[in-house]
Design an enzyme around this catalytic site. Structure first.
Site, short mmCIF file in Angstrom:
data_model
loop_
_atom_site.label_atom_id
_atom_site.label_comp_id
_atom_site.label_asym_id
_atom_site.label_seq_id
_atom_site.Cartn_x
_atom_site.Cartn_y
_atom_site.Cartn_z
N CYS A 53 38.66 61.71 17.89
CA CYS A 53 38.35 63.10 18.48
C CYS A 53 37.72 63.10 19.87
CB CYS A 53 37.41 63.75 17.45
SG CYS A 53 36.54 65.20 18.01
N CYS A 56 34.67 65.01 20.53
CA CYS A 56 33.59 64.47 20.12
C CYS A 56 32.98 63.29 20.98
CB CYS A 56 33.85 63.47 18.60
SG CYS A 56 34.51 64.69 17.36
#
Length: 361
Positions: A53, A56
């Site tokens: 991700c 993230c």
């Protein structure tokens, strides 16, 4: 085939594997963290992340190491970070549908959550609002009602869907589809908004029928762009494969339709579609160069490899499609342009000649 620079942020943020969680997060499991938070009389903040991700990892590098956030957390909350792949059962229990998701828990359970990249000031403001009894959805509803602008309504619609309030989100998304029908919003409308509409159909049974109505309206007013994208979103694969546009397609729709035809194995039709395959090849090379120049401060082997592989696939698909369509001269011109850029691609062209014009994913 021709990639929009909307994906640039994905490449620049390709994750670094094996990195440690930021120091603001305690090293303990969810159950123990909940007990500890109750003992300390504070809230528990859970950051749900994944190794794949990009947002993230961006938060790991910026948000979670910001001094003002670390100071706020030290005073007000206990925080842990979980990997949704490594802790899939917990992720399912917490109904995490997208990353990053940050959830705040009080003694009686979940208080609120936010989804997507957030800066340190945004996280602090959000938690402060929750402390005053105002959830993020409360704030977004108020902002959307006050301003009425597309940005605030879009943020509210996405947050509603991420919070499982699909019916409330449905009306907003359908209005946004109509309101974004202008040039400055076309890139968002035909990418991010369509992705959101796809997820909306999965969550709200009534949404599909409404998108079907929009698709029929697009056909009636001969909006080929809307009809194509909505047909693709709704899964009309066979109808799209048989589609014969009634007028020349805009460049971006021509490119998207070419990709669709290649992906579904209609190589000859893909080869007949393009007006100027050589210009498509040159444009693909320019996009790759722009990507590398834009990311020059962060470019590394991963970025270069991704850009090279994407462009290589584009050029080979162009060549294969032209061959399948019987456009030998166009295929040779694409090959010449590609070999001038990278002589090592010759073996890939030779393989297509030997095995037939199959598309590359």
């Amino acid at each position: 085939m021709i990639r929009n620079l909307l994906f640039l942020w994905l490449i620049l943020a390709l994750p670094t594997l094996g990195r440690e969680a930021p120091a603001v997060f305690e090293r303990m499991d969810f159950a123990k963290a909940g007990d500890r938070a109750k003992e300390q009389g504070c809230w528990l903040v859970v950051d749900a992340t994944a190794s794949w991700c990009p947002p993230c990892h961006k938060m790991d590098e910026t948000t979670w190491v910001a001094p003002e956030l670390i100071d706020y957390f030290d005073k007000h909350v206990l925080a842990i970070q979980i990997d949704v792949d490594e802790q899939s059962e917990l992720a399912k229990k917490l109904e995490i549908k997208a990353m990053p998701t940050v959830i705040v828990f009080g003694p009686e359970g979940e208080l609120d959550r936010v989804v997507g990249y957030k800066t340190a000031p945004e996280i602090i403001a959000w938690l402060s609002g929750v402390g005053q009894g105002k959830t993020r959805l409360d704030r977004l509803r108020a902002e959307a009602a006050e301003t009425g602008d597309i940005e605030s309504r879009y943020e509210l619609a996405r947050s509603l869907m991420q919070s499982g309030k699909a019916l409330e989100a449905e009306e907003l998304f359908l209005a946004l589809w109509r309101d974004m029908d202008r040039a400055e919003w076309s890139a968002v409308r035909y990418s991010y908004l369509l992705d959101d509409l796809t997820r909306l159909v999965e969550q709200s049974p009534g949404a599909r029928a409404k998108l079907e109505t929009l698709r029929a309206e697009a056909f009636q007013r001969n909006s080929q762009a809307d009809w194509f994208h909505l047909s693709k979103t709704l899964g009309y694969t066979e109808e799209l494969a048989a589609w014969e546009p009634t007028s020349p397609l805009p460049k971006n729709i021509e490119s998207a339709y070419f990709d669709f035809l290649v992906k579904t194995g209609h190589m000859a039709k893909a080869g007949r579609l393009l007006k100027n395959p050589a210009e498509n090849a040159k444009h693909s090379l320019r996009v790759r160069q722009s990507l590398l120049e834009y990311s020059k401060d962060e470019a590394d082997e991963r970025v270069a490899k991704f850009a090279q592989e994407s462009t290589r696939r584009d050029l080979l698909n162009l060549y294969a499609a032209c061959q399948a369509a019987g456009r030998g001269e166009a295929a040779l011109e694409v090959r010449r342009i590609a070999l001038e850029d990278d002589a090592e691609i010759k073996s890939d062209f030779d393989e297509i000649d030997a095995n037939g014009p199959q598309g590359l994913e």
